[in-house]
Design an enzyme around this catalytic site. Structure first.
Site, PDB file in Angstrom:
ATOM      1  N   GLN A   5       0.053   3.161 -11.767  1.00 21.44           N
ATOM      2  CA  GLN A   5      -0.496   2.159 -10.858  1.00 21.44           C
ATOM      3  C   GLN A   5      -0.732   0.892 -11.679  1.00 21.44           C
ATOM      4  OE1 GLN A   5      -1.236   3.057  -7.268  1.00 21.44           O
ATOM      5  NE2 GLN A   5       0.350   4.428  -8.069  1.00 21.44           N
TER       6      GLN A   5
ATOM      7  N   GLY B  67      -6.931   1.420   0.229  1.00 18.21           N
ATOM      8  CA  GLY B  67      -5.872   1.966  -0.610  1.00 18.21           C
ATOM      9  C   GLY B  67      -5.119   0.901  -1.396  1.00 18.21           C
ATOM     10  N   HIS B  68      -4.217   1.345  -2.257  1.00 17.45           N
ATOM     11  CA  HIS B  68      -3.480   0.420  -3.112  1.00 17.45           C
ATOM     12  C   HIS B  68      -2.599  -0.534  -2.304  1.00 17.45           C
ATOM     13  CE1 HIS B  68      -0.368   3.900  -3.897  1.00 17.45           C
ATOM     14  NE2 HIS B  68      -0.437   3.598  -2.642  1.00 17.45           N
ATOM     15  N   ASN B  69      -2.543  -1.754  -2.767  1.00 18.33           N
ATOM     16  CA  ASN B  69      -1.676  -2.808  -2.199  1.00 18.33           C
ATOM     17  C   ASN B  69      -2.188  -3.365  -0.881  1.00 18.33           C
ATOM     18  OD1 ASN B  69      -0.149  -1.788  -4.305  1.00 18.33           O
ATOM     19  ND2 ASN B  69       1.470  -0.973  -3.008  1.00 18.33           N
TER      20      ASN B  69
END
Lengths: 341, 341, 341
Positions: free
Chosen positions: B209, B250-252
């Site tokens: 990540q 969450g990511h992004n």
């Protein structure tokens, strides 16, 4: 492309090296000795970068990418812009994972014990552990080699943590036996008392919680997730499980191997998952259920009965996916019909 | 009225001063030089206090209040008890906020570094920062002026925190670039790895990540909320967002400016909010969605598709609010009809 | 049977002693002087152990248990295997709780102040408190006798904690007045600012949060749960409430006595529970509601209106349980009928 304040890039690698390590096939005409210096997203990549396409939602970005190379499924190879080298893979996301791990390998901890860490003299600490400022390790705890205990994490008396473990900042662990290469993310709570009490009008009566949390190898447990210890039996998390953030796992729950539990799921006490069960975000499971191997549960479902192996369920109460979709479609149609009348 | 163990009151102020600062109009016959010493609720206020009415559920309490003055909308002015001075405002809650801030101004931190704090020598700390006992600040971190780092908070290597920031007790931040006047509440987790892995029967494979969490100015992030860093792109929280407790991002994910995210919402990876989106409590968003500017999502909804700007959606799968209400009404009616037969 | 690394067993006891202390009746022919050395689950118990049966799902395990004695309801006594002594109780789970507490009594803390704890000189600490490494106790805090403040917990200025209290690892408490025998689990967040702001296109405006969290006696608050302080009035948790993990309780909420709140429930601001309300997992409550004494709300429900005392509600929007079950049954039937046509 990654911010050098936070990440250190390895490499460079040639396309040939990368194709080999991720078991992809280079597209026709590719130069195996073309050098790649980093990974990047389709949008941001330049000619010296490698990217990937795994979700058809991003086909437009793929068609316009300036990346030097892209890992893709053979089915979409014809959508590539001219001049881009393709690494063809049946599982492009997995192939990308291997490539990204090559550029950003997990670093082994440097042996260090912060002067402000509190380590009980009876604790056993393996070789090459990094123990951050303010971390606390209790009496008779056993920490394997190459563990990383981040700042202000708290490990209780007697806890066993296998080699290569990582306990995130401000996480706490007690009454737990943990395997190898387990990552517990910041703020996770492992091993506290479960929600066990006998209700009564004259006051609820606590039931001593006498089990442990037993975690296998290669498990990831997300930030601020809570896993209560068993009431008598243990709470068990099988090898290779991935558990996301803010998940609640009640006492005596057992997860098989390789289960995937998305954020904010709640699993009530004594429910058992077979291997490779996948639960979408915010799903709730009642207690004392059996969820069969490979079952998939759609996000936000409420599961109040057992689920057979291999089935996909959705809704509340959760039913087989097709049945749930039919219910939704019917309700939607009836409401539209009514409006038109 | 506030407990002096926890809060210090400023003032007193005259009604004229308060009306000026909150841009309210004094009711006819009001004495602008009447002195007010504190804010209080309608039920508890006495003659030297000022209160407010913002929710019609509390009209009965308004009618019986002993407050010396009340901030209200002109539409309900006729419901006031005799002898109460009114401050008339089209937005009484906002006006009350200004008045309460006058009585309880945010205090600037006193410069202090607790002896048990761990501050890496390479970290840059601005002027007038308060760094509490057990707080940890990593290598090359940059902390702006007038920040308050509470006890046992952990700030990772390289993190940038703008001036006027506040990191709550036991919170942790890593891989993040944070703007000015940002409050991160106790136990929040910012910047850990996202839930990124390639599933496989032979074991799930971690995807490095490599992004950050980038947070704008004037953002509030609630207690025990988790915001994962990007997988490659960054996770972005726009200026002026208010995020409640126990939210998962969450990511992004990208939030525009001024979004409001109520407690226990979950936003899956790569979903994008326009400006001023408001999500009710416990809403779940699937990944890779686009939620238009100003959209509102009702509590507990499950959003699995894009939502156009300005629309209000509800239900699971989320549909326009009127459609969802029709579905509920129809189902309720059919069930009642069936019972009667 | 419990892992000696984590638990120390007391005893042994005779069956006569145990029957007396849990007010159970020994089955015919039982030897009151038979010695029992520990509790154990039905599956794992051996002849020197006592177990219990409380859930009919485990009748098969009961029929095959090797336990020396089992606490059961008289109604299932005839399902016991030969040779097992029964302790007959109308409330076998409560009786087991008493027996298990005899074998595993809660231990009083040993007086200790870890050298790395930070205790403000103005804080008052009662007798026989255990204050762990890295714990922080603020100015003018008042900690009663026999409290246990675990490692890296943070107690803010002016907080009052009654005798026998326990603050878990990495938990934080501020602006709170707490009664006797209260357990706050690891990572819980008590007393931070509520989600109070006036929305506006030119930026949301913070409303100072001037109330406290007031917690009664004998309360348990689960891991990573968040309880915001009041906005003006207090947030109140009544005597004997049990609150599970990852629960969100907004500002000004009031819970009566003996309420049970299961994991991941969210209660919006200013909602009031009567005594002995029980909320299943993941339930969401809108704000400003009144939930009557003894009401029960089924898991995952969405409550947007008041609920009368003594009623059981389910669904979203929550309706009386029978109505909700009828809705589900009808929808399921209609969808099946449609499929067959």
């Amino acid at each position: 492309m990654a911010d050098a304040r936070f990440f250190q890039v390895a490499g460079p690698f040639t396309l040939g090296q990368l194709a080999d390590l991720c078991r992809a096939e280079l597209s026709t005409g590719a130069k195996a000795d073309q050098v790649v210096v980093d990974v990047a997203s389709l949008e941001n990549a330049e000619s010296q970068h490698i990217s990937f396409l795994d979700n058809r939602k991003y086909l437009a970005a793929f068609a316009e990418t300036k990346a030097g190379a892209v890992i893709v499924h053979p089915d979409v190879a014809d959508r590539a812009p001219a001049g881009v080298t393709l690494l063809l893979s049946k599982d492009p996301y997995r192939a990308y994972a291997m490539v990204a791990q090559a550029f950003y390998p997990a670093s082994a901890p440097t042996e260090w014990r912060a002067p402000t860490a509190w380590i009980d003299p009876s604790a056993q600490i393996g070789a090459d552990c990094w123990i951050g400022p303010g971390a606390v390790i209790g009496a008779n705890a056993e920490i394997g080699a190459r563990c990383r205990i981040e700042a202000n994490a708290v490990i209780g008396d007697g806890v066993v943590l296998g080699e290569g473990g990582k306990i995130g900042a401000n996480a706490s662990v007690c009454c737990a036996i943990i395997g190898r290469n387990v990552s517990i993310y910041p703020g996770a709570r492992i091993g506290q008392d479960g929600f066990g009490f006998a209700m009564g009008a004259q006051g609820h009566l606590k039931v001593p919680q006498l089990g442990r949390v037993v975690i296998g190898d290669n498990v990831e447990i997300g930030a601020n997730t809570t896993i209560d210890r068993g009431a008598g039996p243990d709470t068990v998390i099988g090898d290779g499980c991935w558990i996301d953030n803010l998940v609640q796992i009640g006492h005596n729950v057992q997860l098989g191997r390789g289960c995937v539990v998305v954020a904010q799921v709640g699993i009530s006490g004594s429910t058992q998952f077979g291997d490779f069960v996948a639960a979408g975000g915010q799903v709730g499971f009642a207690g004392h259920l059996k969820i069969g191997m490979g079952a998939k549960i759609m996000a936000q479902s409420g599961v109040i009965g057992d689920i057979p192996a291999g089935q996909t369920y959705g809704g509340y109460p959760a039913v087989p996916r097709m049945e749930w979709l039919r219910q939704q479609a019917l309700l939607s149609k009836l409401a539209r019909d009514k409006k038109q009348r």
